[in-house]
Design a protein around this motif. Structure first.
Motif, short mmCIF file in Angstrom:
data_model
loop_
_atom_site.label_atom_id
_atom_site.label_comp_id
_atom_site.label_asym_id
_atom_site.label_seq_id
_atom_site.Cartn_x
_atom_site.Cartn_y
_atom_site.Cartn_z
N MET A 93 6.09 11.37 -1.18
CA MET A 93 5.54 10.52 -2.23
C MET A 93 6.51 9.47 -2.78
O MET A 93 6.11 8.33 -3.02
CB MET A 93 4.98 11.37 -3.38
CG MET A 93 4.27 10.54 -4.45
SD MET A 93 3.63 11.57 -5.79
CE MET A 93 2.27 12.37 -4.96
N PRO A 94 7.80 9.80 -3.02
CA PRO A 94 8.69 8.78 -3.59
C PRO A 94 8.76 7.50 -2.77
O PRO A 94 8.78 6.40 -3.33
CB PRO A 94 10.05 9.49 -3.64
CG PRO A 94 9.72 10.94 -3.74
CD PRO A 94 8.48 11.11 -2.92
N ALA A 95 8.77 7.61 -1.44
CA ALA A 95 8.82 6.41 -0.60
C ALA A 95 7.57 5.57 -0.77
O ALA A 95 7.63 4.34 -0.85
CB ALA A 95 9.00 6.82 0.87
N THR A 96 6.39 6.23 -0.85
CA THR A 96 5.14 5.48 -1.04
C THR A 96 5.08 4.86 -2.42
O THR A 96 4.64 3.71 -2.58
CB THR A 96 3.94 6.42 -0.83
OG1 THR A 96 3.94 6.90 0.52
CG2 THR A 96 2.63 5.69 -1.09
N LEU A 97 5.52 5.59 -3.45
CA LEU A 97 5.48 5.06 -4.81
C LEU A 97 6.39 3.84 -4.98
O LEU A 97 6.01 2.86 -5.61
CB LEU A 97 5.90 6.15 -5.81
CG LEU A 97 4.92 7.31 -6.00
CD1 LEU A 97 5.48 8.32 -6.99
CD2 LEU A 97 3.56 6.81 -6.49
N GLU A 98 7.59 3.88 -4.39
CA GLU A 98 8.49 2.75 -4.54
C GLU A 98 7.97 1.54 -3.77
O GLU A 98 8.13 0.39 -4.20
CB GLU A 98 9.90 3.11 -4.10
CG GLU A 98 10.11 3.30 -2.63
CD GLU A 98 11.53 3.72 -2.30
OE1 GLU A 98 11.97 3.44 -1.17
OE2 GLU A 98 12.20 4.34 -3.15
N LEU A 99 7.31 1.77 -2.63
CA LEU A 99 6.72 0.66 -1.88
C LEU A 99 5.57 0.04 -2.67
O LEU A 99 5.46 -1.19 -2.76
CB LEU A 99 6.22 1.17 -0.53
CG LEU A 99 5.56 0.13 0.39
CD1 LEU A 99 6.51 -1.01 0.70
CD2 LEU A 99 5.07 0.79 1.67
N ALA A 100 4.71 0.87 -3.25
CA ALA A 100 3.59 0.36 -4.06
C ALA A 100 4.10 -0.36 -5.30
O ALA A 100 3.57 -1.42 -5.68
CB ALA A 100 2.68 1.52 -4.46
N PHE A 101 5.13 0.17 -5.93
CA PHE A 101 5.70 -0.46 -7.13
C PHE A 101 6.28 -1.84 -6.78
O PHE A 101 6.04 -2.82 -7.49
CB PHE A 101 6.78 0.43 -7.72
CG PHE A 101 7.52 -0.18 -8.87
CD1 PHE A 101 6.94 -0.25 -10.12
CD2 PHE A 101 8.80 -0.70 -8.70
CE1 PHE A 101 7.61 -0.83 -11.20
CE2 PHE A 101 9.48 -1.28 -9.75
CZ PHE A 101 8.89 -1.35 -11.00
N ALA A 102 7.04 -1.91 -5.68
CA ALA A 102 7.62 -3.19 -5.28
C ALA A 102 6.53 -4.21 -4.96
O ALA A 102 6.63 -5.39 -5.32
CB ALA A 102 8.52 -2.99 -4.06
N ALA A 103 5.45 -3.75 -4.30
CA ALA A 103 4.36 -4.66 -3.94
C ALA A 103 3.63 -5.18 -5.18
O ALA A 103 3.30 -6.37 -5.27
CB ALA A 103 3.38 -3.95 -3.01
N ILE A 104 3.39 -4.31 -6.17
CA ILE A 104 2.65 -4.75 -7.35
C ILE A 104 3.50 -5.67 -8.22
O ILE A 104 2.99 -6.60 -8.84
CB ILE A 104 2.13 -3.53 -8.15
CG1 ILE A 104 0.83 -3.89 -8.88
CG2 ILE A 104 3.15 -3.02 -9.14
CD1 ILE A 104 -0.33 -4.10 -8.00
N VAL A 105 4.82 -5.43 -8.25
CA VAL A 105 5.71 -6.33 -8.99
C VAL A 105 5.70 -7.72 -8.36
O VAL A 105 5.64 -8.74 -9.06
CB VAL A 105 7.14 -5.75 -9.04
CG1 VAL A 105 8.13 -6.80 -9.53
CG2 VAL A 105 7.19 -4.53 -9.95
N LEU A 106 5.74 -7.78 -7.03
CA LEU A 106 5.67 -9.07 -6.35
C LEU A 106 4.32 -9.74 -6.59
O LEU A 106 4.26 -10.95 -6.85
CB LEU A 106 5.88 -8.86 -4.84
CG LEU A 106 7.29 -8.54 -4.37
CD1 LEU A 106 7.30 -8.24 -2.88
CD2 LEU A 106 8.23 -9.71 -4.67
N ALA A 107 3.24 -8.97 -6.51
CA ALA A 107 1.91 -9.55 -6.67
C ALA A 107 1.72 -10.16 -8.05
O ALA A 107 1.21 -11.28 -8.19
CB ALA A 107 0.84 -8.49 -6.41
#
Length: 324
Positions: A93-107
């Motif tokens: 889960m941590p890898a998926t959460l950090e990827l989703a967080f980075a994507a939403i910050v960029l968006a």
């Protein structure tokens, strides 16, 4: 309080319905024993392994055993890895959460100012270009977009790595690839790939919200008072266009966590997406059902937080349906 209790009751009902549907779907697809047991095994060995996995029982018994174990905090043991299913998911889960967080910050970080600028100058070449780019972001398939990013930034330019999570750092007890330069280089391409479609949506929402709000009386009054345009946009207009954007960001975050499967597979990102694909292929029922329960709970928590955030952004909104 009534609103929260109602949402918790709905959440419990949703989890029960989802678990029944998923369990029944996996039961109907096939028998995991046909995949997991060696074809050369004897009938006695086959029967012993089927009984050991609990696959010799009828569907309703298997389901109620699973529910009883979940209520006791046990989501079952993976048929493939022979490890607790929930532990496997939480490990990824941590890898998926950090990827989703980075994507939403960029968006949001890129899409919101671009959308506001497109609203400020809707007829300019830049404004039209931004809107054309948002349409392109909606239209391009995610997997093709990922291949183009890999070809340009990894193969042709050689700037960014194409796979893996990179070096993981630690800050305040949290381990993440976002805390190292190597980790940021590895997360850049998958995060951009995930962010593009959501960025396009944020751009369109911000632009339409700006065009709608800027003609309202309170904005005209602020301009008549002689306030600077920057203050009008950042204080008066932005707050009023945040509600639909908060909704989209909340739903997007849940979607990014749940459906980052394609991106994680293409970029070999060690998150939950690859785990669930392998588990579905091997009919690893405990992992699949546990994963979906975790994802549903994430959606429920995010939606609840979004609803509570509404009342902070606009105090006129009452979650209990009352009025001030």
């Amino acid at each position: 309080m009534v609103f929260v209790l109602r949402r918790l009751f709905q959440a419990a009902f949703l989890v029960v319905v989802m678990s029944v549907l998923v369990f029944a779907g996996l039961y109907a697809i096939g028998n995991p024993a046909d995949i997991l047991i060696d074809p050369d095994a004897t009938q006695a060995e086959r029967a012993r392994l089927i009984a050991q996995l609990g696959l010799d029982r009828p569907f309703h018994e298997q389901y109620f055993v699973f529910v009883g174990n979940v209520l006791a905090g046990d989501f079952g043991t993976s048929f493939v890895y022979n490890r607790p299913a929930l532990g496997l998911i939480l490990e990824r889960m941590p890898a998926t959460l950090e990827l989703a967080f980075a994507a939403i910050v960029l968006a949001v970080g890129i899409g919101l100012p671009l959308g506001i600028y497109a609203g400020l100058a809707p007829t300019s070449a830049a404004g039209r270009g931004i809107m054309a780019g948002s349409i392109l972001g909606f239209s391009v398939p995610n997997f093709w977009q990922a291949i183009v990013l890999i070809m340009v930034f990894s193969v042709m330019l050689g700037w960014l790595p194409v796979s893996g999570r990179g070096e993981v750092g630690e800050f305040l007890g949290i381990r993440s690839s976002l805390f190292t330069l190597d980790g940021l280089r590895h997360i850049a391409l998958p995060a951009i790939n995930l962010a593009i479609g959501h960025m396009a949506l944020v751009i369109r929402l911000a632009r339409s919200g700006y065009l709608e709000v800027q003609s309202q009386d309170f904005v005209r009054f602020a301009r008549a008072k002689g306030l600077r345009e920057r203050r009008i946009v950042l204080v008066h207009i932005l707050r009023n266009i945040l509600i639909p954007i908060v909704t989209v960001v909340g739903m997007s975050l849940g979607g990014l966590i749940a459906f980052a499967v394609v991106t994680e597979s293409i970029f070999a990102w060690p998150g939950m997406g690859k785990l669930i694909i392998d588990s579905i292929r091997l009919l690893d029922r405990p992992v699949v059902v546990a994963y979906l329960i975790v994802v549903v709970m994430i959606f429920i928590v995010i939606n609840l937080l979004v609803d509570l955030l509404y009342s902070l952004i606009d105090p006129r909104i009452r979650l209990d349906g009352g009025s001030r």
